[in-house]
Design a protein around this motif. Structure first.
Motif, PDB file in Angstrom:
ATOM      1  N   PRO A 115      17.051   8.189  -3.544  1.00 17.93           N
ATOM      2  CA  PRO A 115      16.624   6.788  -3.706  1.00 17.93           C
ATOM      3  C   PRO A 115      16.973   5.827  -2.930  1.00 17.93           C
ATOM      4  CG  PRO A 115      17.660   7.812  -5.831  1.00 17.93           C
ATOM      5  CD  PRO A 115      18.177   8.667  -4.700  1.00 17.93           C
ATOM      6  N   ALA A 116      18.119   5.714  -2.249  1.00 18.18           N
ATOM      7  CA  ALA A 116      18.418   4.778  -1.347  1.00 18.18           C
ATOM      8  C   ALA A 116      17.601   5.092  -0.119  1.00 18.18           C
ATOM      9  CB  ALA A 116      19.829   4.895  -0.797  1.00 18.18           C
ATOM     10  N   LEU A 117      17.345   6.113   0.478  1.00 17.64           N
ATOM     11  CA  LEU A 117      16.541   6.697   1.610  1.00 17.64           C
ATOM     12  C   LEU A 117      15.164   6.091   1.268  1.00 17.64           C
ATOM     13  CD1 LEU A 117      16.109   7.667   4.424  1.00 17.64           C
ATOM     14  CD2 LEU A 117      15.814   9.758   3.404  1.00 17.64           C
ATOM     15  N   LEU A 118      14.594   6.341   0.263  1.00 19.36           N
ATOM     16  CA  LEU A 118      13.167   6.184  -0.164  1.00 19.36           C
ATOM     17  C   LEU A 118      13.189   4.567  -0.286  1.00 19.36           C
ATOM     18  CD1 LEU A 118      12.484   8.482  -3.273  1.00 19.36           C
ATOM     19  CD2 LEU A 118      12.017   8.667  -0.791  1.00 19.36           C
ATOM     20  N   ARG A 119      14.070   3.784  -0.658  1.00 21.23           N
ATOM     21  CA  ARG A 119      14.014   2.309  -0.511  1.00 21.23           C
ATOM     22  C   ARG A 119      14.147   1.887   0.698  1.00 21.23           C
ATOM     23  NH1 ARG A 119      17.300   2.451  -5.243  1.00 21.23           N
ATOM     24  NH2 ARG A 119      19.099   2.369  -3.899  1.00 21.23           N
ATOM     25  N   ARG A 120      14.795   2.613   1.465  1.00 25.23           N
ATOM     26  CA  ARG A 120      14.848   2.137   3.061  1.00 25.23           C
ATOM     27  C   ARG A 120      13.592   2.260   3.721  1.00 25.23           C
ATOM     28  NH1 ARG A 120      19.887   4.277   2.953  1.00 25.23           N
ATOM     29  NH2 ARG A 120      19.331   6.105   4.297  1.00 25.23           N
ATOM     30  N   GLN A 121      12.880   3.531   3.222  1.00 29.78           N
ATOM     31  CA  GLN A 121      11.632   3.850   3.919  1.00 29.78           C
ATOM     32  C   GLN A 121      10.454   3.027   3.340  1.00 29.78           C
ATOM     33  OE1 GLN A 121      11.227   7.913   3.078  1.00 29.78           O
ATOM     34  NE2 GLN A 121      12.231   8.575   4.916  1.00 29.78           N
ATOM     35  N   VAL A 122      10.359   2.347   2.126  1.00 29.37           N
ATOM     36  CA  VAL A 122       9.542   1.327   1.803  1.00 29.37           C
ATOM     37  C   VAL A 122       9.623   0.172   2.563  1.00 29.37           C
ATOM     38  CG1 VAL A 122       9.040   0.184  -0.342  1.00 29.37           C
ATOM     39  CG2 VAL A 122       9.172   2.500  -0.715  1.00 29.37           C
ATOM     40  N   GLU A 123      10.856  -0.247   2.561  1.00 25.50           N
ATOM     41  CA  GLU A 123      10.957  -1.680   3.258  1.00 25.50           C
ATOM     42  C   GLU A 123      10.547  -1.513   4.688  1.00 25.50           C
ATOM     43  OE1 GLU A 123      15.133  -1.996   2.527  1.00 25.50           O
ATOM     44  OE2 GLU A 123      15.105  -2.629   0.448  1.00 25.50           O
ATOM     45  N   GLU A 124      10.975  -0.421   5.283  1.00 24.09           N
ATOM     46  CA  GLU A 124      10.460  -0.272   6.773  1.00 24.09           C
ATOM     47  C   GLU A 124       9.078  -0.111   7.114  1.00 24.09           C
ATOM     48  OE1 GLU A 124      11.921   2.440  10.634  1.00 24.09           O
ATOM     49  OE2 GLU A 124      11.943   3.549   8.459  1.00 24.09           O
ATOM     50  N   ASN A 125       8.265   0.469   5.945  1.00 18.86           N
ATOM     51  CA  ASN A 125       6.903   0.477   5.943  1.00 18.86           C
ATOM     52  C   ASN A 125       6.399  -0.911   5.761  1.00 18.86           C
ATOM     53  OD1 ASN A 125       5.162   3.317   6.021  1.00 18.86           O
ATOM     54  ND2 ASN A 125       7.051   3.547   4.399  1.00 18.86           N
ATOM     55  N   LEU A 126       6.792  -1.915   4.705  1.00 21.96           N
ATOM     56  CA  LEU A 126       6.404  -3.336   4.598  1.00 21.96           C
ATOM     57  C   LEU A 126       6.888  -4.059   5.700  1.00 21.96           C
ATOM     58  CD1 LEU A 126       8.164  -3.883   1.092  1.00 21.96           C
ATOM     59  CD2 LEU A 126       5.615  -3.792   1.622  1.00 21.96           C
ATOM     60  N   ARG A 127       7.804  -3.655   6.396  1.00 15.85           N
ATOM     61  CA  ARG A 127       8.209  -4.528   7.648  1.00 15.85           C
ATOM     62  C   ARG A 127       7.208  -4.077   8.909  1.00 15.85           C
ATOM     63  NH1 ARG A 127      11.336  -3.423  11.925  1.00 15.85           N
ATOM     64  NH2 ARG A 127      11.948  -1.387  11.081  1.00 15.85           N
ATOM     65  N   LEU A 128       6.946  -3.002   9.270  1.00 17.02           N
ATOM     66  CA  LEU A 128       6.148  -2.583  10.459  1.00 17.02           C
ATOM     67  C   LEU A 128       4.755  -2.616  10.045  1.00 17.02           C
ATOM     68  CD1 LEU A 128       8.012   0.726  11.215  1.00 17.02           C
ATOM     69  CD2 LEU A 128       8.145  -1.276  12.335  1.00 17.02           C
ATOM     70  N   LEU A 129       4.158  -2.681   9.107  1.00 24.80           N
ATOM     71  CA  LEU A 129       2.874  -3.091   8.635  1.00 24.80           C
ATOM     72  C   LEU A 129       2.578  -4.337   8.613  1.00 24.80           C
ATOM     73  CD1 LEU A 129       1.863  -0.166   5.904  1.00 24.80           C
ATOM     74  CD2 LEU A 129       1.096  -0.592   8.204  1.00 24.80           C
ATOM     75  N   GLY A 130       3.530  -5.328   8.299  1.00 24.09           N
ATOM     76  CA  GLY A 130       3.556  -6.850   8.102  1.00 24.09           C
ATOM     77  C   GLY A 130       2.951  -6.991   6.847  1.00 24.09           C
ATOM     78  N   VAL A 131       3.299  -6.551   5.687  1.00 25.47           N
ATOM     79  CA  VAL A 131       2.863  -6.737   4.449  1.00 25.47           C
ATOM     80  C   VAL A 131       3.785  -6.896   3.373  1.00 25.47           C
ATOM     81  CG1 VAL A 131       0.590  -5.478   4.887  1.00 25.47           C
ATOM     82  CG2 VAL A 131       2.600  -4.205   3.890  1.00 25.47           C
ATOM     83  N   ASP A 132       3.266  -7.612   2.316  1.00 31.22           N
ATOM     84  CA  ASP A 132       4.169  -8.055   1.252  1.00 31.22           C
ATOM     85  C   ASP A 132       4.276  -6.788   0.031  1.00 31.22           C
ATOM     86  OD1 ASP A 132       4.922 -10.537   2.338  1.00 31.22           O
ATOM     87  OD2 ASP A 132       3.232 -11.353   1.254  1.00 31.22           O
ATOM     88  N   THR A 133       3.208  -5.960   0.064  1.00 31.30           N
ATOM     89  CA  THR A 133       2.903  -4.940  -0.995  1.00 31.30           C
ATOM     90  C   THR A 133       2.271  -3.620  -0.201  1.00 31.30           C
ATOM     91  OG1 THR A 133       0.884  -5.851  -1.527  1.00 31.30           O
ATOM     92  CG2 THR A 133       2.869  -6.515  -2.996  1.00 31.30           C
ATOM     93  N   LEU A 134       2.683  -2.443  -0.634  1.00 32.11           N
ATOM     94  CA  LEU A 134       1.734  -1.442  -0.094  1.00 32.11           C
ATOM     95  C   LEU A 134       0.530  -0.942  -1.279  1.00 32.11           C
ATOM     96  CD1 LEU A 134       5.199   0.579   0.775  1.00 32.11           C
ATOM     97  CD2 LEU A 134       3.447  -0.468   2.555  1.00 32.11           C
ATOM     98  N   ASP A 135      -0.557  -0.661  -0.422  1.00 27.48           N
ATOM     99  CA  ASP A 135      -1.613  -0.418  -1.260  1.00 27.48           C
ATOM    100  C   ASP A 135      -1.272   1.000  -2.118  1.00 27.48           C
ATOM    101  OD1 ASP A 135      -3.170  -2.169  -0.535  1.00 27.48           O
ATOM    102  OD2 ASP A 135      -3.638  -1.402   1.311  1.00 27.48           O
ATOM    103  N   LEU A 136      -0.674   2.147  -1.259  1.00 29.57           N
ATOM    104  CA  LEU A 136      -0.595   3.412  -1.958  1.00 29.57           C
ATOM    105  C   LEU A 136       0.700   3.838  -1.231  1.00 29.57           C
ATOM    106  CD1 LEU A 136      -1.501   5.898  -3.855  1.00 29.57           C
ATOM    107  CD2 LEU A 136      -3.099   6.518  -1.838  1.00 29.57           C
TER     108      LEU A 136
END
Length: 208
Positions: A115-136
């Motif tokens: 779960p901790a790795l999944l959270r880090r990956q979500v946060e990394e996706n948000l940061r690199l894409l420059g968005v506040d939410t992820l579509d999918l």
């Protein structure tokens, strides 16, 4: 078919939750192979021009050291290239990303992500894409078995036929071919307009 005639809408549409997307999308895994980032930006912008409205990516699509681990130079992230090319994003664009086990240095997949790795990956996706939410967000599952994807499907003909066959599997199937070349991108999108006869599908099915 000329470049002006190519349109991703020819492949039809499918609903992802409350969003309708065209079944011919774009996969970003190979975007980082070319160290000349301008090439990737041109491909992404051309994809949107051709009517592509969903892009598949992941924070671990990077070079070098990522899922395909090729290409010289500094680390390049597909998600960051998407941001540089398309932000601010069109309202109709759906960006699908994924989380899950990372690729190990010996190219094996790691164990199921914590779960901790999944959270880090979500946060990394948000940061690199420059968005506040992820579509999918898709969860990558590691499956056991023999034979690579290329080995299982290597008997099929050239890429356009393979894409057309994929789309003919059913209206619920989405195609997300990736490339770092604009001409190859146009060929991929054009495959959405190809029609295969039942006997063609049978022949391809038997070769898989």
């Amino acid at each position: 078919m000329t470049p002006n005639d190519i349109d991703a809408s020819a492949a039809g549409s499918y609903r992802l939750g409350d969003r309708a997307v065209r079944r011919m999308g774009f996969g970003s895994m190979r975007l980082t192979v070319n160290p000349e980032t301008g090439a990737a930006i041109r491909v992404l912008r051309r994809a949107v021009e051709l009517g592509v409205d969903h892009i598949d990516t992941a924070a671990f699509y990077r070079t070098p050291g990522g899922i395909i681990d090729v290409g010289p130079g500094p680390v390049r992230y597909a998600t960051e290239l998407i941001r540089n090319a398309l932000s601010p994003y069109p309202e109709t664009l759906v960006i699908a990303t994924k989380v899950g086990p990372n690729r190990l240095p010996d190219h094996r997949w790691g164990d199921m992500a914590s779960p901790a790795l999944l959270r880090r990956q979500v946060e990394e996706n948000l940061r690199l894409l420059g968005v506040d939410t992820l579509d999918l967000v898709n969860l990558r599952m590691v499956r056991t078995g023999t034979g690579t994807f290329a080995e299982r499907f290597g008997a099929l003909a050239e890429m356009r036929l393979r894409l057309a066959w994929t789309l003919h599997r059913g209206e619920h199937v989405l195609a997300i071919p990736g490339t770092g070349d604009v001409a190859h991108l146009e060929q991929n999108i054009a495959a959405g307009a190809l029609t295969l006869r039942p006997e063609d599908l049978t022949e391809i099915d038997q070769s898989v």
